[in-house]
Design a protein around this motif. Structure first.
Motif, PDB file in Angstrom:
ATOM      1  N   SER A  38       5.315  25.079 -38.606  1.00 35.52           N
ATOM      2  CA  SER A  38       4.386  26.175 -38.885  1.00 35.52           C
ATOM      3  C   SER A  38       3.972  26.830 -37.575  1.00 35.52           C
ATOM      4  N   MET A  39       3.537  28.063 -37.688  1.00 27.90           N
ATOM      5  CA  MET A  39       3.121  28.805 -36.508  1.00 27.90           C
ATOM      6  C   MET A  39       1.625  29.043 -36.580  1.00 27.90           C
ATOM      7  N   LEU A  40       0.898  28.391 -35.692  1.00 27.34           N
ATOM      8  CA  LEU A  40      -0.534  28.620 -35.571  1.00 27.34           C
ATOM      9  C   LEU A  40      -0.747  29.678 -34.512  1.00 27.34           C
ATOM     10  N   PHE A  41      -1.563  30.636 -34.803  1.00 27.46           N
ATOM     11  CA  PHE A  41      -1.782  31.731 -33.864  1.00 27.46           C
ATOM     12  C   PHE A  41      -2.957  31.408 -32.952  1.00 27.46           C
ATOM     13  N   ARG A  42      -2.703  30.433 -32.046  1.00 27.53           N
ATOM     14  CA  ARG A  42      -3.647  30.054 -30.995  1.00 27.53           C
ATOM     15  C   ARG A  42      -2.871  30.085 -29.689  1.00 27.53           C
ATOM     16  N   TYR A  43      -3.254  30.991 -28.815  1.00 28.11           N
ATOM     17  CA  TYR A  43      -2.503  31.189 -27.579  1.00 28.11           C
ATOM     18  C   TYR A  43      -3.213  30.572 -26.380  1.00 28.11           C
ATOM     19  N   PRO A  86       5.520  36.243 -30.465  1.00 26.74           N
ATOM     20  CA  PRO A  86       5.935  34.995 -29.820  1.00 26.74           C
ATOM     21  C   PRO A  86       5.165  33.800 -30.365  1.00 26.74           C
ATOM     22  N   ALA A  87       5.865  32.709 -30.524  1.00 31.40           N
ATOM     23  CA  ALA A  87       5.191  31.462 -30.871  1.00 31.40           C
ATOM     24  C   ALA A  87       4.376  31.035 -29.658  1.00 31.40           C
ATOM     25  N   PRO A  88       3.163  30.574 -29.869  1.00 25.83           N
ATOM     26  CA  PRO A  88       2.359  30.127 -28.730  1.00 25.83           C
ATOM     27  C   PRO A  88       3.023  28.967 -27.990  1.00 25.83           C
ATOM     28  N   SER A  89       2.982  29.045 -26.672  1.00 28.98           N
ATOM     29  CA  SER A  89       3.504  27.973 -25.825  1.00 28.98           C
ATOM     30  C   SER A  89       2.578  26.773 -25.862  1.00 28.98           C
ATOM     31  N   ALA A  90       3.072  25.653 -25.393  1.00 32.70           N
ATOM     32  CA  ALA A  90       2.225  24.468 -25.244  1.00 32.70           C
ATOM     33  C   ALA A  90       1.183  24.751 -24.164  1.00 32.70           C
ATOM     34  N   VAL A  91      -0.011  24.272 -24.407  1.00 30.10           N
ATOM     35  CA  VAL A  91      -1.077  24.464 -23.440  1.00 30.10           C
ATOM     36  C   VAL A  91      -0.783  23.658 -22.180  1.00 30.10           C
ATOM     37  N   GLN A  92      -1.034  24.261 -21.037  1.00 29.26           N
ATOM     38  CA  GLN A  92      -0.818  23.616 -19.745  1.00 29.26           C
ATOM     39  C   GLN A  92      -2.174  23.296 -19.121  1.00 29.26           C
ATOM     40  N   PRO A  93      -2.179  22.399 -18.132  1.00 26.25           N
ATOM     41  CA  PRO A  93      -3.450  22.079 -17.471  1.00 26.25           C
ATOM     42  C   PRO A  93      -4.129  23.348 -16.954  1.00 26.25           C
ATOM     43  N   GLY A  94      -5.430  23.431 -17.181  1.00 27.02           N
ATOM     44  CA  GLY A  94      -6.196  24.591 -16.740  1.00 27.02           C
ATOM     45  C   GLY A  94      -6.249  25.719 -17.763  1.00 27.02           C
ATOM     46  N   GLU A  95      -5.572  25.545 -18.895  1.00 29.48           N
ATOM     47  CA  GLU A  95      -5.584  26.566 -19.940  1.00 29.48           C
ATOM     48  C   GLU A  95      -6.424  26.084 -21.115  1.00 29.48           C
ATOM     49  N   VAL A  96      -6.900  27.040 -21.900  1.00 28.36           N
ATOM     50  CA  VAL A  96      -7.597  26.743 -23.153  1.00 28.36           C
ATOM     51  C   VAL A  96      -6.931  27.546 -24.257  1.00 28.36           C
ATOM     52  N   LEU A  97      -7.031  27.050 -25.482  1.00 27.11           N
ATOM     53  CA  LEU A  97      -6.452  27.763 -26.614  1.00 27.11           C
ATOM     54  C   LEU A  97      -7.465  28.752 -27.179  1.00 27.11           C
ATOM     55  N   VAL A  98      -6.982  29.967 -27.444  1.00 20.05           N
ATOM     56  CA  VAL A  98      -7.805  30.998 -28.064  1.00 20.05           C
ATOM     57  C   VAL A  98      -7.122  31.395 -29.360  1.00 20.05           C
TER      58      VAL A  98
END
Length: 145
Positions: free
Chosen positions: A4-9, A63-75
């Motif tokens: 599934s595609m969650l729209f959290r970037y 685009p499908a959201p990428s995996a969160v990386q250190p220093g990022e937050v999901l919006v």
């Protein structure tokens, strides 16, 4: 099985000269910021919604959201736009015309076009029906903030 595609970037906020600039790897057209991290995050949500709506209007891929990386937050994309985006993405994957979507829904082509318009206030039951005829389902969830 397709996931599934969650729209959290993932969003990175960088402080520079007292301002907080927002960067979204998956949506490079997002350019925003704020005077505080909280304001920058609020602006990021608005800017991401505008970017997603613009891509839908231009019939571009989402685009499908990428995996969160250190220093990022999901919006997260706001719920109604996320539902529109999910139906739009399913329609794009199906590779069918708007006329074919209308036929599958048993509705006029104008009604099918409105369902795919990002800023049209389509009822949730209509979005659910469109998702279903496209072989998907809308799923709603809630998370702590």
């Amino acid at each position: 099985m397709e996931r599934s595609m969650l729209f959290r970037y993932p969003v990175r906020i960088v402080e520079e000269d007292g301002a907080h600039e927002v960067y979204v790897r998956d949506l490079p057209e997002v350019v925003t910021g704020g005077s505080t991290p909280t304001e920058a995050l609020a602006m990021a949500e608005d800017a991401i919604e505008v970017a997603v709506a613009g891509r839908i209007e231009d019939e571009m891929d989402l685009p499908a959201p990428s995996a969160v990386q250190p220093g990022e937050v999901l919006v997260a994309v706001p719920p109604h736009m996320a539902a529109k985006a999910a139906v739009y993405a399913a329609w794009k994957r199906a590779g069918i015309s708007k006329s074919e979507l209308a036929r599958r829904l048993g509705r006029s082509e104008n009604e099918a076009r409105r369902i795919l318009k990002p800023r049209h206030a389509t009822r949730l039951d209509q979005l659910e029906e469109a998702a279903r005829v496209l072989g998907t389902q809308l799923v709603v969830g809630a998370e702590p903030v």
